[in-house]
Design an enzyme around this catalytic site. Structure first.
Site, PDB file in Angstrom:
ATOM      1  N   ARG A  51     -18.858   2.499   1.781  1.00  0.00           N
ATOM      2  CA  ARG A  51     -18.714   2.295   0.326  1.00  0.00           C
ATOM      3  C   ARG A  51     -17.304   2.651  -0.145  1.00  0.00           C
ATOM      4  O   ARG A  51     -17.108   3.244  -1.206  1.00  0.00           O
ATOM      5  CB  ARG A  51     -19.714   3.148  -0.463  1.00  0.00           C
ATOM      6  CG  ARG A  51     -21.152   2.765  -0.294  1.00  0.00           C
ATOM      7  CD  ARG A  51     -21.434   1.391  -0.902  1.00  0.00           C
ATOM      8  NE  ARG A  51     -22.856   1.132  -0.980  1.00  0.00           N
ATOM      9  CZ  ARG A  51     -23.602   0.692   0.031  1.00  0.00           C
ATOM     10  NH1 ARG A  51     -23.044   0.460   1.212  1.00  0.00           N
ATOM     11  NH2 ARG A  51     -24.882   0.474  -0.143  1.00  0.00           N
TER      12      ARG A  51
ATOM     13  N   SER B 174     -28.014   1.883  -6.119  1.00  0.00           N
ATOM     14  CA  SER B 174     -27.855   3.309  -5.798  1.00  0.00           C
ATOM     15  C   SER B 174     -26.814   3.928  -6.727  1.00  0.00           C
ATOM     16  O   SER B 174     -25.714   3.398  -6.858  1.00  0.00           O
ATOM     17  CB  SER B 174     -27.355   3.476  -4.365  1.00  0.00           C
ATOM     18  OG  SER B 174     -28.186   2.810  -3.461  1.00  0.00           O
TER      19      SER B 174
ATOM     20  N   GLU C 232     -21.711   6.570  -6.672  1.00  0.00           N
ATOM     21  CA  GLU C 232     -21.271   5.319  -6.074  1.00  0.00           C
ATOM     22  C   GLU C 232     -20.818   4.380  -7.196  1.00  0.00           C
ATOM     23  O   GLU C 232     -19.977   3.517  -7.013  1.00  0.00           O
ATOM     24  CB  GLU C 232     -22.476   4.717  -5.327  1.00  0.00           C
ATOM     25  CG  GLU C 232     -22.119   3.625  -4.392  1.00  0.00           C
ATOM     26  CD  GLU C 232     -23.105   2.489  -4.426  1.00  0.00           C
ATOM     27  OE1 GLU C 232     -23.208   1.803  -5.456  1.00  0.00           O
ATOM     28  OE2 GLU C 232     -23.768   2.299  -3.411  1.00  0.00           O
TER      29      GLU C 232
HETATM   30  N1  EPU Z   1     -36.224   8.002   1.025  1.00  0.00           N
HETATM   31  C1  EPU Z   1     -36.907   9.053   0.472  1.00  0.00           C
HETATM   32  N2  EPU Z   1     -37.582   8.851  -0.706  1.00  0.00           N
HETATM   33  C2  EPU Z   1     -37.587   7.649  -1.329  1.00  0.00           C
HETATM   34  C3  EPU Z   1     -36.880   6.566  -0.772  1.00  0.00           C
HETATM   35  C4  EPU Z   1     -36.186   6.767   0.414  1.00  0.00           C
HETATM   36  O1  EPU Z   1     -36.930  10.160   0.999  1.00  0.00           O
HETATM   37  O2  EPU Z   1     -38.233   7.556  -2.378  1.00  0.00           O
HETATM   38  C5  EPU Z   1     -35.516   8.219   2.301  1.00  0.00           C
HETATM   39  C6  EPU Z   1     -36.330   7.689   3.439  1.00  0.00           C
HETATM   40  O3  EPU Z   1     -36.314   8.650   4.461  1.00  0.00           O
HETATM   41  C7  EPU Z   1     -35.607   6.455   3.911  1.00  0.00           C
HETATM   42  C8  EPU Z   1     -34.178   6.786   3.526  1.00  0.00           C
HETATM   43  O4  EPU Z   1     -34.290   7.554   2.321  1.00  0.00           O
HETATM   44  O5  EPU Z   1     -35.751   6.273   5.280  1.00  0.00           O
HETATM   45  C9  EPU Z   1     -33.322   5.575   3.306  1.00  0.00           C
HETATM   46  O6  EPU Z   1     -33.839   4.792   2.227  1.00  0.00           O
HETATM   47  P1  EPU Z   1     -33.423   3.258   2.034  1.00  0.00           P
HETATM   48  O7  EPU Z   1     -33.728   2.479   3.254  1.00  0.00           O
HETATM   49  O8  EPU Z   1     -34.005   2.792   0.745  1.00  0.00           O
HETATM   50  O9  EPU Z   1     -31.840   3.305   1.948  1.00  0.00           O
HETATM   51  P2  EPU Z   1     -30.836   4.221   1.109  1.00  0.00           P
HETATM   52  O10 EPU Z   1     -30.037   5.006   2.092  1.00  0.00           O
HETATM   53  O11 EPU Z   1     -31.542   5.004   0.065  1.00  0.00           O
HETATM   54  C10 EPU Z   1     -28.910   2.483   1.238  1.00  0.00           C
HETATM   55  C11 EPU Z   1     -27.940   1.823   0.303  1.00  0.00           C
HETATM   56  C12 EPU Z   1     -28.610   0.701  -0.470  1.00  0.00           C
HETATM   57  C13 EPU Z   1     -29.159  -0.326   0.514  1.00  0.00           C
HETATM   58  C14 EPU Z   1     -30.156   0.394   1.465  1.00  0.00           C
HETATM   59  C15 EPU Z   1     -30.669  -0.508   2.550  1.00  0.00           C
HETATM   60  C16 EPU Z   1     -26.326   3.561  -0.279  1.00  0.00           C
HETATM   61  C17 EPU Z   1     -25.817   4.486  -1.338  1.00  0.00           C
HETATM   62  N3  EPU Z   1     -27.378   2.801  -0.615  1.00  0.00           N
HETATM   63  O12 EPU Z   1     -29.890   3.108   0.444  1.00  0.00           O
HETATM   64  O13 EPU Z   1     -27.628   0.050  -1.251  1.00  0.00           O
HETATM   65  O14 EPU Z   1     -29.837  -1.395  -0.149  1.00  0.00           O
HETATM   66  O15 EPU Z   1     -29.465   1.504   2.112  1.00  0.00           O
HETATM   67  O16 EPU Z   1     -29.705  -0.715   3.507  1.00  0.00           O
HETATM   68  O17 EPU Z   1     -25.777   3.533   0.816  1.00  0.00           O
HETATM   69  C18 EPU Z   1     -26.612   0.043  -3.411  1.00  0.00           C
HETATM   70  O18 EPU Z   1     -25.580   0.411  -2.849  1.00  0.00           O
HETATM   71  O19 EPU Z   1     -26.669  -0.142  -4.651  1.00  0.00           O
HETATM   72  C19 EPU Z   1     -27.831  -0.118  -2.615  1.00  0.00           C
HETATM   73  C20 EPU Z   1     -28.994  -0.422  -3.180  1.00  0.00           C
END
Ligand code: EPU
Length: 337
Positions: A165, A237, A333
């Site tokens: 990012r 995010s 972000e």
């Molecule tokens: N999780 C929780 N609680 C929740 C949701 C998620 O504990 O309610 C934990 C879970 O362990 C899960 C982990 O968070 O395995 C990762 O969650 P998720 O797959 O939704 O990904 P993220 O790391 O929260 C990132 C990006 C997103 C992107 C997703 C999918 C960033 C800041 N965000 O989110 O990007 O869509 O991965 O690859 O890196 C954005 O940048 O606006 C965005 C939506």
């Protein structure tokens, strides 16, 4: 003839749906119009900031300068080999329309980035990423016009200093140039990236793996998990996933052995901001018109007519809670003005 407006409402230019005003706003449709804007009388107006159509931006007050919203369109093939196709797109193209166009033409590489709101020109700035792919993986070069000299400059992918990012456009070149075009190196012989657990699971519902099916699967996952900004103001995010050293990750793991952590370079771990926020007790919390989304607490939602200031205050409370519980400062972000 380029349009320049005064006192422009910004509600349609930020996905939070926050209402504030820009003193001046310009809508250049070509690189030459950008150059003449920077050489003309409006160059006196500062600060100058570039925004895409559905920006990753939170306005907390009126903007007292010149906002530039470039509308350069066009998608062209620069060259092709047996395996690759090099495609140049104008900064004003809608990102997901561009992804769809590429997938429809069977050009691979960005299908995992389906449905990310924003424009082509914004994609390199924060090196958009999702489901195991970052746009840096396919960017060949970025063309820009520099504010100070009003001259064109081309950046190779290497010169963009891409990180998670992150890019040069968020540091040395922050508010110093306008990206006009991005050239992508896409595949004709595809290489699928399907290891992300959510994606792997969703793809089980499809008979085979194609870039079209990956796009469809990702659209399904995102629609299920993330709120649609058309219906509920949000900017995806709100915070980045923090990267900490191994010692810090182990400290937390001692108390929470199931904490998700992903290796990210030497002795570094990327933690899940969503997990940290949830564990600090801030999942599906609401204060007046602002809250964390019920299915993904990393997304801050405007439930009504929240002001940018209210959203910022709410974000600060989350930062404090996570800081208190884990001694980790979450970094936004979203760009805050
Ligand atoms: N999780 C929780 N609680 C929740 C949701 C998620 O504990 O309610 C934990 C879970 O362990 C899960 C982990 O968070 O395995 C990762 O969650 P998720 O797959 O939704 O990904 P993220 O790391 O929260 C990132 C990006 C997103 C992107 C997703 C999918 C960033 C800041 N965000 O989110 O990007 O869509 O991965 O690859 O890196 C954005 O940048 O606006 C965005 C939506």
């Amino acid at each position: 003839m380029m349009i320049i407006q005064e006192k422009v409402s910004l509600s349609q230019y930020n996905t939070f749906g926050v209402d504030s005003y820009a003193k001046y706003m310009a809508f250049p449709a070509t690189t030459d119009e950008i150059i003449s804007l920077l050489k003309g009388q409006y160059n006196e107006y500062n600060p100058k900031v570039v925004i895409g159509s559905r920006s990753n931006i939170l306005f907390t007050k009126d903007f007292d300068g010149l906002l530039i919203h470039p509308e350069i369109k066009g998608i062209e093939i620069i060259k092709q080999t047996r395996d690759f196709i090099h495609v140049r797109a104008g900064c004003g193209e809608n990102w997901d329309d561009f992804v769809r166009y590429c997938v429809d033409n069977d050009w691979g590489g960005i299908e995992n980035l389906s449905l990310i709101p924003g424009t082509v020109g914004a994609s390199p700035v924060q090196n958009i990423g999702a489901y195991g792919v970052e746009v840096k993986d396919v960017i060949e070069k970025v063309e820009a016009v520099m504010f100070e000299s009003a001259k064109k400059r081309v950046f190779t992918a290497n010169e963009c200093n891409f990180g998670y990012r992150d890019s040069i456009f968020k540091h040395e070149l922050k508010h110093k140039c306008i990206i006009t075009h991005v050239t992508f190196r896409l595949t004709k012989q595809h290489f699928f990236r399907t290891q992300y657990p959510d994606l792997e699971k969703e793809l089980d519902n499809y008979p085979d793996t194609t870039i079209q099916n990956i796009r469809n699967a990702i659209i399904t996952i995102r629609r299920n998990k993330l709120p649609d900004p058309e219906q509920l103001g949000n900017a995806g995010s709100f915070f980045k996933n923090p990267i900490v050293d191994e010692q810090k990750a182990n400290e937390i793991r001692r108390f929470y052995p199931k904490m998700p952590a992903y290796k990210s370079g030497d002795n570094k771990f990327k933690l899940s901001a969503a997990w940290l926020i949830e564990t600090a007790g801030w999942k599906d919390r609401k204060i007046n018109n602002v809250g964390t989304y019920k299915k993904q607490p990393l997304v801050i939602v405007n439930y009504g007519h929240a002001s940018g200031q209210e959203i910022l205050e709410f974000a600060k409370k989350i930062q404090q809670a996570v800081q208190q519980k884990f001694a980790i400062m979450l970094e936004p972000e979203v760009n805050i003005f």
